[in-house]
Design an enzyme around this catalytic site. Structure first.
Site, short mmCIF file in Angstrom:
data_model
loop_
_atom_site.label_atom_id
_atom_site.label_comp_id
_atom_site.label_asym_id
_atom_site.label_seq_id
_atom_site.Cartn_x
_atom_site.Cartn_y
_atom_site.Cartn_z
N ASP A 1 8.80 -31.19 27.21
CA ASP A 1 9.65 -30.73 26.10
C ASP A 1 10.51 -29.61 26.69
OD1 ASP A 1 9.99 -31.09 23.05
OD2 ASP A 1 9.80 -28.92 23.23
N LYS B 1 1.12 -32.22 20.05
CA LYS B 1 2.12 -31.36 20.68
C LYS B 1 1.38 -30.19 21.34
CE LYS B 1 6.69 -31.33 21.07
NZ LYS B 1 7.55 -32.50 21.27
#
Length: 450
Positions: free
Chosen positions: A168, A128
């Site tokens: 995201d 991430k």
């Protein structure tokens, strides 16, 4: 806190080492609570220090991002990429551009991503990243310059067979396009290094819709298997108004539900006649406006706009789909949902429910679908996009959508099977944690001490 001494020892160690990273510790605690029966059955996991290695990223990159705004002033942000675990494939996970991004946030997201990616059964490890940069209020030129500066550093650490980022929060097709263009320019290669790309240069159909659609496919399957029920004639409350929320609303409506809310960081809309998804798309995706504009532009009667977001969970509903951000439902909000008739909570955002809220769901026998399982549709189609890029082909919308449905249904099935095997029949959260973990743990064992 934990009955198992090994788990307790590892958690105490990570709590001491990362005491300032509350989001990360919350994610670790939630997973560890489910793994006690697994660790009891598999002493080899302790011997190989599987949990110690699972909670420590293989690599964490933190870097400066300097860029120039439209007035000629130099701005400086922080960039992050956590490459958490590559036991089952290259690191895979989104990039988030938001002022709340910190080391703790990217670590909690990356840790969750390990198990989420495992649940899809696709060969993807967990990663991430992102930045505390906020695209809101910035011109396209400013966003482009930031993305180019960000990728100039990030490109050193990623690659088609190493680490494949996606989008995201606040990283949509515009940002992915700028990031991909800079990677291509700096590296002089055209590869599937990013997912969520536009269709014109390697993107996949259904990717934009994937997390929202997947959330509803998961919820529909869980309702069918556990309750012999469906979305039909249900009132649904959805938070958020980005891609996840919009396409969850669209799919829920197509399955017969009445979606009555959407929100953004300023407040929420309540539309008793049912949210006009096309109007929300126009406001949020095309005009990049605020959700309060919905009340002025709709011709639906009885529409209400409320400042602040917490009140959205006071709206009576049968099904709640939180699709905004982490920890948006606390204990009191969960109690209010239950008191007002909510019997299903499935998560489109990452870790939107606090541990106290999850306890409320369990005590009230709410059908609870945790984020790492329920919102895995986005990364699932990202995995399909990686396959299409590698093979230089493109699947139709119907083909990609069918693969997404199958993946989400299998996640429900595999989660319930794992829960039953370890004495927690019907518990989707415990099952998801165990099913995701076991695949990764076995791969780590097979590959030796790394």
């Amino acid at each position: 806190m934990f009955k198992n001494a090994y788990i307790q020892r590892v958690y105490e160690k990570v709590s001491k080492r990362d005491s300032d990273q509350q989001e990360f510790l919350q994610a670790v605690q939630e997973v560890f609570e489910s793994l006690e029966p697994v660790v009891e059955r598999h002493p080899e996991y302790e011997n190989a220090a599987i949990l110690e290695r699972l909670v420590e990223p293989e690599r964490l990159v933190k870097f400066r991002v300097a860029w120039v705004d439209d007035s000629g002033k130099v701005q400086v942000n922080r960039g992050y990429r956590v490459q958490f675990n590559s036991a089952i494939g290259p690191y895979k996970g989104g990039l988030r551009f938001h002022p709340t991004v910190s080391e703790s946030v990217v670590k909690f997201l990356g840790f969750e991503q390990i198990l989420k990616n495992s649940l899809t059964t696709l060969p993807m490890g967990g990663g991430k990243g992102g930045s505390d940069f906020d695209p809101k209020g910035k011109s396209d030129a400013e966003v482009m310059r930031f993305c180019q500066a960000f990728m100039t550093e990030l490109q050193r650490h990623i690659g088609q067979f190493t680490d494949v980022p996606a989008g995201d929060i606040n990283v949509g097709s515009r940002e992915i396009g700028y990031l991909f263009g800079q990677y291509k320019r700096v590296r002089d290669e055209y590869s599937g290094v990013l997912t969520g790309k536009n269709l014109e240069f390697g993107g996949s159909l259904v990717r934009t819709e994937a997390t929202g659609y997947g959330l509803c496919y998961y919820t529909q399957e869980a309702l069918k298997v556990l309750r012999n029920d469906s979305f039909k004639d249900k009132t649904v409350v959805i938070s958020g108004s980005g891609n996840v929320a919009i396409f969850a609303a669209q799919k829920a409506i197509s399955l017969g539900a009445n979606v009555v809310t959407v929100s953004d960081s300023n407040g929420y809309i309540y539309d008793p006649q049912g949210i006009d998804v096309e109007l929300v798309k126009r406001i949020k995706l095309e005009q990049r406006g605020r959700i309060k504009e919905y009340a002025d532009l709709t011709d639906h009667a009885g529409v209400e706009y409320h400042e602040g977001c917490e009140g959205i969970w006071t709206v009576p509903c049968n099904i709640a789909l939180p699709c905004a951000t982490q920890n948006e439902i606390n204990e009191q909000s969960a109690r209010t949902l239950v008191e007002n008739g909510c019997t299903v909570v499935c998560e489109g955002a990452n870790m939107p429910s606090t541990p106290e809220a999850i306890s409320v769901y369990k005590n009230a026998n709410v059908l609870y679908g945790p984020a790492k399982a329920a919102n895995a549709g986005g990364v699932a189609v990202s995995g399909l996009e990686m396959s299409q890029n590698s093979y230089r082909l493109s699947w139709s919308f119907g083909e990609a959508d069918k693969k997404l449905q199958d993946i989400m249904q299998n996640i429900v099935s595999n989660s319930l099977a794992a829960a039953k095997e370890y004495g927690a029949e019907g518990d989707l959260m415990t099952g998801a944690n165990i099913a995701g973990f076991e695949k990764v743990a076995q791969a780590m064992l097979a590959q030796g001490v790394l």
